[in-house]
Design an enzyme around this catalytic site. Structure first.
Site, short mmCIF file in Angstrom:
data_model
loop_
_atom_site.label_atom_id
_atom_site.label_comp_id
_atom_site.label_asym_id
_atom_site.label_seq_id
_atom_site.Cartn_x
_atom_site.Cartn_y
_atom_site.Cartn_z
N ARG A 172 -1.48 7.21 -2.57
CA ARG A 172 -1.73 8.26 -1.61
C ARG A 172 -1.67 9.67 -1.67
NH1 ARG A 172 -0.29 5.30 4.44
NH2 ARG A 172 -1.60 3.33 4.22
N ALA A 184 12.70 15.21 -6.39
CA ALA A 184 13.10 15.21 -5.08
C ALA A 184 12.48 13.91 -4.35
CB ALA A 184 12.62 16.53 -4.52
N HIS A 191 8.51 4.80 7.98
CA HIS A 191 7.59 4.89 7.20
C HIS A 191 6.43 3.85 7.46
CE1 HIS A 191 10.35 7.56 5.14
NE2 HIS A 191 9.21 8.32 4.65
N LYS A 207 5.25 1.29 2.03
CA LYS A 207 6.26 1.69 1.49
C LYS A 207 7.38 0.73 1.10
CE LYS A 207 9.85 5.61 1.69
NZ LYS A 207 9.26 6.00 0.03
#
Length: 237
Positions: free
Chosen positions: A16, A117, A149, A153
């Site tokens: 995605r 990150a 989420h 995930k």
């Protein structure tokens, strides 16, 4: 002013985030040129004008200035190694990395500029600071981090939740975690501090994953040309 487009490689292009990066990085005003998109496997050599490469073909991709990686831990070593070999910058948001992979990031930062990150949104960068300050100001309070989420995930707690937990620990708190996987939730993070008779909640909600892709593209533009080292999102945004 240099107006030459930044040559980008998108690694993890079928996910995605990878799809959002290809779309946004191809916009006329992005300042970027997506020269290659790398996925585990490919069905077409060119999609929307972007050359597509399979992961097995990674070392045959054309020259690029910065790689943006949103893949899986098992694919991470290859893109880090390629960036080191070619001495180009890396922006990575791949979560679930092992301790050995985190150590490899530190070692690579001696040779290339890189930014890893768990979340590239500006709002989350600010939230980190708020969480650490709250933990410092509220010694002895309970600290709980709840993240939600979409059902696809894989890692839990999320990388962002763990990073927020590190901020809480830096302020002296001992965070606990809870994870939800439901529907198509883009990303929600609640950091709750609870004392006797009162509670503080710090929340970030993402309603569109374009914010992460735009943040990663911005980080790539700011990272290119910098000296080797590890850069935080706050350093680049």
């Amino acid at each position: 002013m240099n107006t030459t487009p930044l040559r980008l490689l998108i690694h993890g292009a079928s996910g995605r985030m990878g799809q959002a990066l290809q779309r946004l990085g191809s916009e006329a005003d992005s300042g970027c040129d997506v020269v290659a998109a790398v996925s585990r496997k490919v069905d077409a050599r060119v999609l929307e004008g972007i050359p597509q490469f399979a992961a097995s073909e990674l070392h045959g991709v054309p020259e690029f200035d910065v790689a943006i990686d949103f893949s899986l831990p098992q694919a991470f070593d290859a893109i880090l190694g390629l960036c080191v070999a070619r001495r180009v910058a890396l922006v990575s948001g791949t979560t679930g990395l092992s301790d050995a992979q985190k150590a490899a990031l530190d070692a690579a930062s001696v040779l290339i500029p890189l930014s890893w990150a768990s979340n590239f949104s500006l709002g989350v960068a600010v939230l980190h600071t708020l969480v650490e300050r709250a933990a410092q100001a509220l010694p002895g309070w309970d600290c709980d981090i709840v993240e939600a989420h979409h059902t696809r995930k894989l890692d839990a707690p999320s990388g962002t939740a763990l990073t927020l937990g590190e901020a809480a620990q830096a302020g002296g708190a001992a965070p606990h975690y809870a994870s939800l996987r439901a529907g198509d939730i883009v990303g929600e993070h609640l950091v709750q501090f609870t004392g006797m008779g009162e509670r503080i909640e710090l929340v970030h909600r993402a309603s569109n994953r374009d914010i992460f892709a735009r943040g990663a593209l911005h980080a790539a533009r700011r990272l290119h040309g910098r000296a080797p080292g590890r850069y935080r999102v706050a350093d680049l945004l």
